[in-house]
Motif scaffolding. Sequence first.
Motif, PDB file in Angstrom:
ATOM      1  N   ASP A 100       0.853  -1.186   0.000  1.00  0.00           N
ATOM      2  CA  ASP A 100       0.000   0.000   0.000  1.00  0.00           C
ATOM      3  C   ASP A 100       0.886   1.232   0.000  1.00  0.00           C
ATOM      4  N   ASN A 101       0.649   2.139  -0.954  1.00  0.00           N
ATOM      5  CA  ASN A 101       1.426   3.370  -1.070  1.00  0.00           C
ATOM      6  C   ASN A 101       0.524   4.584  -0.896  1.00  0.00           C
ATOM      7  N   LEU A 102       1.013   5.557  -0.159  1.00  0.00           N
ATOM      8  CA  LEU A 102       0.296   6.811   0.055  1.00  0.00           C
ATOM      9  C   LEU A 102       1.248   7.963  -0.195  1.00  0.00           C
ATOM     10  N   GLU A 103       0.872   8.884  -1.057  1.00  0.00           N
ATOM     11  CA  GLU A 103       1.657  10.092  -1.312  1.00  0.00           C
ATOM     12  C   GLU A 103       0.697  11.276  -1.399  1.00  0.00           C
ATOM     13  N   ILE A 104       0.894  12.237  -0.510  1.00  0.00           N
ATOM     14  CA  ILE A 104      -0.005  13.393  -0.446  1.00  0.00           C
ATOM     15  C   ILE A 104       0.820  14.666  -0.317  1.00  0.00           C
ATOM     16  N   VAL A 105       0.494  15.644  -1.128  1.00  0.00           N
ATOM     17  CA  VAL A 105       1.088  16.970  -1.041  1.00  0.00           C
ATOM     18  C   VAL A 105       0.124  17.866  -0.266  1.00  0.00           C
ATOM     19  N   GLY A 106       0.637  18.561   0.728  1.00  0.00           N
ATOM     20  CA  GLY A 106      -0.228  19.348   1.584  1.00  0.00           C
ATOM     21  C   GLY A 106      -1.058  20.385   0.849  1.00  0.00           C
ATOM     22  N   ALA A 107      -0.478  21.000  -0.180  1.00  0.00           N
ATOM     23  CA  ALA A 107      -1.207  22.035  -0.918  1.00  0.00           C
ATOM     24  C   ALA A 107      -2.472  21.480  -1.569  1.00  0.00           C
ATOM     25  N   ASP A 108      -2.476  20.170  -1.868  1.00  0.00           N
ATOM     26  CA  ASP A 108      -3.655  19.566  -2.507  1.00  0.00           C
ATOM     27  C   ASP A 108      -4.831  19.439  -1.552  1.00  0.00           C
ATOM     28  N   LEU A 109      -4.572  19.528  -0.245  1.00  0.00           N
ATOM     29  CA  LEU A 109      -5.648  19.424   0.741  1.00  0.00           C
ATOM     30  C   LEU A 109      -6.111  20.791   1.235  1.00  0.00           C
ATOM     31  N   ALA A 110      -5.492  21.840   0.739  1.00  0.00           N
ATOM     32  CA  ALA A 110      -5.826  23.190   1.205  1.00  0.00           C
ATOM     33  C   ALA A 110      -7.015  23.757   0.435  1.00  0.00           C
ATOM     34  N   GLY A 111      -7.830  24.544   1.117  1.00  0.00           N
ATOM     35  CA  GLY A 111      -8.902  25.271   0.453  1.00  0.00           C
ATOM     36  C   GLY A 111     -10.123  24.416   0.159  1.00  0.00           C
ATOM     37  N   THR A 112     -11.061  25.028  -0.545  1.00  0.00           N
ATOM     38  CA  THR A 112     -12.349  24.383  -0.816  1.00  0.00           C
ATOM     39  C   THR A 112     -12.251  23.254  -1.832  1.00  0.00           C
ATOM     40  N   ALA A 113     -11.161  23.184  -2.578  1.00  0.00           N
ATOM     41  CA  ALA A 113     -11.009  22.128  -3.582  1.00  0.00           C
ATOM     42  C   ALA A 113     -10.423  20.845  -3.005  1.00  0.00           C
ATOM     43  N   SER A 114     -10.230  20.794  -1.708  1.00  0.00           N
ATOM     44  CA  SER A 114      -9.636  19.615  -1.085  1.00  0.00           C
ATOM     45  C   SER A 114     -10.461  18.365  -1.376  1.00  0.00           C
ATOM     46  N   PRO A 115      -9.840  17.260  -1.781  1.00  0.00           N
ATOM     47  CA  PRO A 115     -10.587  16.035  -2.057  1.00  0.00           C
ATOM     48  C   PRO A 115     -11.206  15.397  -0.823  1.00  0.00           C
ATOM     49  N   VAL A 116     -10.773  15.795   0.378  1.00  0.00           N
ATOM     50  CA  VAL A 116     -11.370  15.236   1.587  1.00  0.00           C
ATOM     51  C   VAL A 116     -12.442  16.152   2.161  1.00  0.00           C
ATOM     52  N   GLY A 117     -12.768  17.232   1.446  1.00  0.00           N
ATOM     53  CA  GLY A 117     -13.823  18.113   1.891  1.00  0.00           C
ATOM     54  C   GLY A 117     -13.523  18.726   3.241  1.00  0.00           C
ATOM     55  N   GLY A 118     -14.522  18.706   4.119  1.00  0.00           N
ATOM     56  CA  GLY A 118     -14.354  19.312   5.439  1.00  0.00           C
ATOM     57  C   GLY A 118     -13.870  18.348   6.510  1.00  0.00           C
ATOM     58  N   TRP A 119     -13.579  17.110   6.138  1.00  0.00           N
ATOM     59  CA  TRP A 119     -13.085  16.143   7.113  1.00  0.00           C
ATOM     60  C   TRP A 119     -11.681  16.536   7.581  1.00  0.00           C
ATOM     61  N   LYS A 120     -11.383  16.276   8.844  1.00  0.00           N
ATOM     62  CA  LYS A 120     -10.150  16.786   9.454  1.00  0.00           C
ATOM     63  C   LYS A 120      -9.069  15.732   9.681  1.00  0.00           C
ATOM     64  N   VAL A 121      -9.438  14.451   9.762  1.00  0.00           N
ATOM     65  CA  VAL A 121      -8.467  13.389  10.047  1.00  0.00           C
ATOM     66  C   VAL A 121      -8.653  12.265   9.038  1.00  0.00           C
TER      67      VAL A 121
END
Length: 291
Positions: A192-213
């Motif tokens: 299992d591989n996970l790669e996330i760039v913080g800028a992709d989670l910023a703002g209203t376009a975040s793929p996780v929406g309003g979820w925090k964890v």
Amino acid sequence: MTSHWPQPRTAPTLQPTRPGARSGRFELVLSRHGARTHIGRQYVSYPFHMTRPFALDAAIPSLLTVYQQSSSGGLYRDDRLSSCFDVGAGAAGHVTTQAATVVHDCHGQPAHQRTEIILADGAFLALTPDQLVLFPGAACSSLTQARLAPGAVLLLSDAFAWHDPEGRGRPFERLEARVDILDADGRLLVRDNLEIVGADLAGTASPVGGWKVVSNFMLVGAPDRLPTADELAALSRPERQVTGITVLPNGAGWGVRCLAADAIAARGIAESLFMLAVAAAFGQQPVPRRK
């Protein structure tokens, strides 16, 4: 530093890449003696810390709980930290942390964590640290490799949240994680591989929406000692968290991913999954763990 053995044979090797970088090790061997599990060997160096183990479950005497602690205030740039957990035949361990771990601004030099897990026949290990909290500029890379013998069960928990103490919405830099699950012969069952760039989670376009964890779990091993899909599905509470359940390749077990509204909801799903995993493996519910 606490040392009861000179150089454990299973020690992962991580070398610092710059002068002054921290290199810490936490290594633990658990062995079954009669009805109980005991520490067979340990090596703990800064910034790790460990107090005595706890036998919390009278109905499950083989299950030993250890709190993996830190005395440094979090992860910093270019940290090189390794953990190794070797659980003997029929032994059972639960390793968790005392609280969430802050990853500070790494200034372009990620912190690195490596974990090696070896489970012998019929062993059980729940490795359930609280989430990483990624501060602005934080970068972290982790590698986990687990080898399971027949009849063994492993619960892995990996969660993260992001937070700007100044409230300016600054993102963390990057998070990378890889998990390899192998059988006793070294054959790869799951990667299992996970790669996330913080800028992709910023703002209203975040793929996780309003979820925090964001939480990722793997529950792998002997099928007759794992929860059922219906039992896992019953854990979800749509108003506080959403979960997805996946059948892992090669009949390895279950993958569970969760988005939670806050740290309390995330801890709730992690604790519920731990209790379900223990009940499936031992036929008894564990007592709640205190943090």
